[in-house]
Design a protein around this motif. Structure first.
Motif, PDB file in Angstrom:
ATOM      1  N   MET A   1       0.799   3.030   0.014  1.00  0.00           N
ATOM      2  CA  MET A   1       0.553   2.583  -1.346  1.00  0.00           C
ATOM      3  C   MET A   1       0.806   1.080  -1.429  1.00  0.00           C
ATOM      4  SD  MET A   1       2.226   4.094  -4.784  1.00  0.00           S
ATOM      5  CE  MET A   1       1.658   3.552  -6.330  1.00  0.00           C
ATOM      6  N   THR A   2      -0.092   0.391  -2.118  1.00  0.00           N
ATOM      7  CA  THR A   2       0.012  -1.050  -2.254  1.00  0.00           C
ATOM      8  C   THR A   2       1.095  -1.415  -3.264  1.00  0.00           C
ATOM      9  OG1 THR A   2      -2.324  -1.294  -1.742  1.00  0.00           O
ATOM     10  CG2 THR A   2      -1.264  -3.138  -2.814  1.00  0.00           C
ATOM     11  N   ASP A   3       1.885  -2.403  -2.891  1.00  0.00           N
ATOM     12  CA  ASP A   3       2.907  -2.953  -3.777  1.00  0.00           C
ATOM     13  C   ASP A   3       2.192  -3.809  -4.823  1.00  0.00           C
ATOM     14  OD1 ASP A   3       4.920  -4.423  -4.993  1.00  0.00           O
ATOM     15  OD2 ASP A   3       5.737  -5.226  -3.138  1.00  0.00           O
ATOM     16  N   SER A   4       2.344  -3.493  -6.090  1.00  0.00           N
ATOM     17  CA  SER A   4       1.619  -4.199  -7.152  1.00  0.00           C
ATOM     18  C   SER A   4       1.948  -5.695  -7.186  1.00  0.00           C
ATOM     19  CB  SER A   4       1.913  -3.570  -8.513  1.00  0.00           C
ATOM     20  OG  SER A   4       3.281  -3.691  -8.829  1.00  0.00           O
ATOM     21  N   ARG A   5       3.085  -6.093  -6.650  1.00  0.00           N
ATOM     22  CA  ARG A   5       3.430  -7.520  -6.619  1.00  0.00           C
ATOM     23  C   ARG A   5       2.609  -8.270  -5.568  1.00  0.00           C
ATOM     24  NH1 ARG A   5       9.577  -6.482  -5.719  1.00  0.00           N
ATOM     25  NH2 ARG A   5       8.494  -5.009  -4.419  1.00  0.00           N
ATOM     26  N   SER A   6       1.891  -7.535  -4.729  1.00  0.00           N
ATOM     27  CA  SER A   6       1.069  -8.147  -3.689  1.00  0.00           C
ATOM     28  C   SER A   6      -0.357  -8.400  -4.148  1.00  0.00           C
ATOM     29  CB  SER A   6       1.071  -7.260  -2.436  1.00  0.00           C
ATOM     30  OG  SER A   6       2.377  -7.220  -1.887  1.00  0.00           O
ATOM     31  N   LEU A   7      -0.669  -7.980  -5.368  1.00  0.00           N
ATOM     32  CA  LEU A   7      -2.005  -8.168  -5.932  1.00  0.00           C
ATOM     33  C   LEU A   7      -1.909  -8.867  -7.283  1.00  0.00           C
ATOM     34  CD1 LEU A   7      -3.512  -4.627  -5.233  1.00  0.00           C
ATOM     35  CD2 LEU A   7      -4.112  -6.752  -4.050  1.00  0.00           C
ATOM     36  N   VAL A   8      -2.962  -9.567  -7.617  1.00  0.00           N
ATOM     37  CA  VAL A   8      -3.087 -10.176  -8.934  1.00  0.00           C
ATOM     38  C   VAL A   8      -4.503  -9.882  -9.419  1.00  0.00           C
ATOM     39  CG1 VAL A   8      -3.799 -12.439  -8.032  1.00  0.00           C
ATOM     40  CG2 VAL A   8      -2.739 -12.298 -10.274  1.00  0.00           C
ATOM     41  N   VAL A   9      -4.633  -9.568 -10.701  1.00  0.00           N
ATOM     42  CA  VAL A   9      -5.948  -9.298 -11.274  1.00  0.00           C
ATOM     43  C   VAL A   9      -6.401 -10.557 -12.004  1.00  0.00           C
ATOM     44  CG1 VAL A   9      -7.277  -7.861 -12.870  1.00  0.00           C
ATOM     45  CG2 VAL A   9      -5.437  -6.840 -11.496  1.00  0.00           C
ATOM     46  N   GLY A  10      -7.573 -11.052 -11.600  1.00  0.00           N
ATOM     47  CA  GLY A  10      -8.106 -12.264 -12.194  1.00  0.00           C
ATOM     48  C   GLY A  10      -8.781 -12.001 -13.525  1.00  0.00           C
ATOM     49  N   ALA A  11      -9.162 -13.068 -14.183  1.00  0.00           N
ATOM     50  CA  ALA A  11      -9.861 -12.961 -15.461  1.00  0.00           C
ATOM     51  C   ALA A  11     -11.173 -12.204 -15.319  1.00  0.00           C
ATOM     52  CB  ALA A  11     -10.112 -14.359 -16.027  1.00  0.00           C
ATOM     53  N   ASP A  12     -11.708 -12.173 -14.092  1.00  0.00           N
ATOM     54  CA  ASP A  12     -12.956 -11.445 -13.843  1.00  0.00           C
ATOM     55  C   ASP A  12     -12.721  -9.959 -13.573  1.00  0.00           C
ATOM     56  OD1 ASP A  12     -11.756 -11.549 -11.342  1.00  0.00           O
ATOM     57  OD2 ASP A  12     -13.395 -12.638 -10.371  1.00  0.00           O
ATOM     58  N   GLY A  13     -11.456  -9.516 -13.643  1.00  0.00           N
ATOM     59  CA  GLY A  13     -11.116  -8.115 -13.447  1.00  0.00           C
ATOM     60  C   GLY A  13     -10.949  -7.708 -11.991  1.00  0.00           C
ATOM     61  N   ARG A  14     -11.115  -8.641 -11.052  1.00  0.00           N
ATOM     62  CA  ARG A  14     -10.977  -8.328  -9.632  1.00  0.00           C
ATOM     63  C   ARG A  14      -9.530  -8.431  -9.188  1.00  0.00           C
ATOM     64  NH1 ARG A  14     -16.030 -11.515  -6.778  1.00  0.00           N
ATOM     65  NH2 ARG A  14     -17.526  -9.815  -7.011  1.00  0.00           N
TER      66      ARG A  14
END
Length: 193
Positions: A1-14
């Motif tokens: 499972m991916t650690d949510s602190r390792s991802l960021v959601v951009g203004a484009d939703g990606r």
């Protein structure tokens, strides 16, 4: 499972690797360049040069100055850089648009001269150290190494041939940025299947 602190959601939703943050230039670099296979002697020479300048600094600092580096170093044309003189070094040390580090400037020029004498393609040499496939995709930023056996071996070979500012950590950063490894974390839209 991916650690949510390792991802960021951009203004484009990606979802992106968290290091891309919210800076548009960093996001563009993440989306279009980082981890994309880079081939050819001039592009690989440029990347080695910029990674060497990055040592001790943040990559965004180099990325924002990349147009100035390209202008200062003749678009990283290997022959033109190799022909640079001490007068060019003195001029570049005064150029506030780049990183004014005499040792790094001299290393780029010296590395161009070594590249001219390689007797083989710099790109092919670098890619010969690509790790074997099958390494698990990182699920968090903390899973990504700073140095690997392959980056240490590449560093040693380049140093043996006379290159400078090509330490194992710098060479792993090169491997990531030039697509020899794919360190996009699981959940990042750029992560391959």
């Amino acid at each position: 499972m991916t650690d949510s602190r390792s991802l960021v959601v951009g203004a484009d939703g990606r979802s992106r690797c968290a290091w891309a943050g919210s800076d548009p230039e960093y996001q563009r670099y993440h989306d279009e360049e980082w981890g994309t296979p880079l081939l050819g002697d001039r592009p690989v020479f440029e990347k080695i040069s910029l990674e060497g300048f990055q040592a001790g600094l943040s990559w965004i600092t180099i990325l924002r100055r990349r147009p100035a580096f390209r202008a200062a170093f003749a678009e990283f044309d290997i022959d033109r850089v190799a022909a640079m003189t001490e007068a060019d070094v003195d001029r570049l040390v005064l150029d506030a648009t780049i990183i004014r580090h005499r040792g790094k400037i001299n290393a780029v020029i010296g590395n161009a001269r070594v590249t001219q004498q390689l007797g083989e393609s710099l790109s092919d040499l670098v890619w010969s150290f690509q790790p074997a496939p099958g390494r698990p995709r990182p699920t968090q930023l903390g899973d990504i190494p700073a140095v690997t056996t392959e980056s240490s071996a590449l560093s040693a070979e380049l140093r043996r041939r006379g290159y400078r500012f090509v330490g194992p950590t710098t060479m792993y950063a090169l491997m990531q940025s030039a697509g020899l490894v794919d360190d996009h974390v699981a959940g990042c839209w750029r992560a391959a299947g």
